[in-house]
Structures are given as structure tokens and as C-alpha cells.
Design a protein around this motif. Structure first.
Motif, PDB file in Angstrom:
ATOM      1  N   SER A  33       6.358   5.710  -0.306  1.00 40.86           N
ATOM      2  CA  SER A  33       6.338   4.267  -0.509  1.00 40.86           C
ATOM      3  C   SER A  33       6.867   3.506   0.703  1.00 40.86           C
ATOM      4  CB  SER A  33       7.154   3.903  -1.747  1.00 40.86           C
ATOM      5  OG  SER A  33       7.138   2.519  -1.953  1.00 40.86           O
ATOM      6  N   GLU A  34       7.990   3.911   1.224  1.00 36.61           N
ATOM      7  CA  GLU A  34       8.576   3.202   2.369  1.00 36.61           C
ATOM      8  C   GLU A  34       7.714   3.329   3.618  1.00 36.61           C
ATOM      9  OE1 GLU A  34      11.424   1.156   2.742  1.00 36.61           O
ATOM     10  OE2 GLU A  34      11.166   1.179   0.571  1.00 36.61           O
ATOM     11  N   GLY A  35       7.139   4.491   3.827  1.00 38.55           N
ATOM     12  CA  GLY A  35       6.351   4.736   5.033  1.00 38.55           C
ATOM     13  C   GLY A  35       5.032   4.009   5.074  1.00 38.55           C
ATOM     14  N   THR A  36       4.582   3.518   3.918  1.00 40.05           N
ATOM     15  CA  THR A  36       3.301   2.813   3.875  1.00 40.05           C
ATOM     16  C   THR A  36       3.466   1.313   3.657  1.00 40.05           C
ATOM     17  OG1 THR A  36       3.090   3.295   1.502  1.00 40.05           O
ATOM     18  CG2 THR A  36       2.025   4.826   3.046  1.00 40.05           C
ATOM     19  N   ARG A  37       4.689   0.826   3.725  1.00 37.62           N
ATOM     20  CA  ARG A  37       4.903  -0.617   3.587  1.00 37.62           C
ATOM     21  C   ARG A  37       4.231  -1.336   4.754  1.00 37.62           C
ATOM     22  NH1 ARG A  37      11.048  -2.124   2.463  1.00 37.62           N
ATOM     23  NH2 ARG A  37      10.127  -4.195   2.717  1.00 37.62           N
ATOM     24  N   PRO A  38       3.358  -2.296   4.463  1.00 37.22           N
ATOM     25  CA  PRO A  38       2.647  -2.966   5.546  1.00 37.22           C
ATOM     26  C   PRO A  38       3.525  -3.842   6.431  1.00 37.22           C
ATOM     27  CG  PRO A  38       1.991  -3.842   3.398  1.00 37.22           C
ATOM     28  CD  PRO A  38       2.919  -2.709   3.146  1.00 37.22           C
ATOM     29  N   ARG A  39       4.709  -4.231   5.938  1.00 37.31           N
ATOM     30  CA  ARG A  39       5.602  -5.105   6.709  1.00 37.31           C
ATOM     31  C   ARG A  39       7.013  -4.525   6.743  1.00 37.31           C
ATOM     32  NH1 ARG A  39       4.754 -10.897   6.758  1.00 37.31           N
ATOM     33  NH2 ARG A  39       2.559 -11.325   6.549  1.00 37.31           N
ATOM     34  N   ALA A  43      10.435  -1.049  11.496  1.00 39.71           N
ATOM     35  CA  ALA A  43       9.368  -0.132  11.912  1.00 39.71           C
ATOM     36  C   ALA A  43       8.095  -0.875  12.287  1.00 39.71           C
ATOM     37  CB  ALA A  43       9.076   0.879  10.811  1.00 39.71           C
ATOM     38  N   GLY A  44       8.060  -2.160  12.030  1.00 32.47           N
ATOM     39  CA  GLY A  44       6.882  -2.939  12.380  1.00 32.47           C
ATOM     40  C   GLY A  44       5.842  -2.958  11.277  1.00 32.47           C
TER      41      GLY A  44
END
Length: 91
Positions: A33-39, A43-44
Motif C-alpha cells: 500500500s505505501e509503495g504504490t501511493r501516488p503522492r 518518495a515523490g
């Protein structure tokens, strides 16, 4: 950083992320979930998911009722990010 793997080999990384939604380790599931957050702060952005968040939503569907509050909060944060660019889709 998952963002790098998504850029280098999107198909393989997405396959892995789907597998990881079932991992026994709560930290691995949260990483999906965290790694696919668009914003994601720090991490940008992930422009691909800002434009079309449907692949992320497929992952979040598998995690939204996770036994861990830690994971469910991450799902909520991800949906909040998605809503900033695609509010109708989240509603």
C-alpha cells in the motif's frame, strides 16, 4: 524504493505486489500500500498512478479488510492520495 522497480519492470513488480498482499508479514503487506501511493511524501509522486489509479485500487481491494490496523491505515492514506487526483473514482 518500490517506485524504482515500477519504472524498471512494471509487470513483474505488479505481479509481486499482488503476491505480497497475502504475505504473512504485516510490514510486507503495508509495503504494498505505501509503495504504490501516488503522492507519497518524501518518495515523490508516481505519475502513472496519478493518471490511472485502477491498478493500485486492485491492490487496495485485497488489503482493505486486512486484520492489521497498520495496513488498513495505509490503505486509507493511499485512497486519500488517489482522491486528490481522482475524487470521483474514490467515491
Amino acid at each position: 524504493n518500490i517506485k524504482t522497480f515500477l519504472e524498471v519492470d512494471y509487470q513483474f513488480t505488479m505481479k509481486k505486489l499482488h503476491e505480497w498482499t497475502k504475505d504473512k508479514n504485516v510490514h510486507v503487506r503495508r509495503l504494498v500500500s505505501e509503495g504504490t501511493r501516488p503522492r507519497l511524501p518524501l518518495a515523490g509522486r508516481i505519475p502513472r498512478f496519478q493518471k490511472d489509479p485502477k491498478p493500485v485500487i486492485e491492490l487496495l481491494e485485497k488489503l482493505k479488510f486486512d486484520e492489521s490496523l497498520y495496513v488498513r491505515r495505509s490503505v486509507a492514506n493511499n485512497l486519500n492520495d488517489i482522491a486528490k487526483d481522482n475524487p470521483k473514482l474514490v467515491i
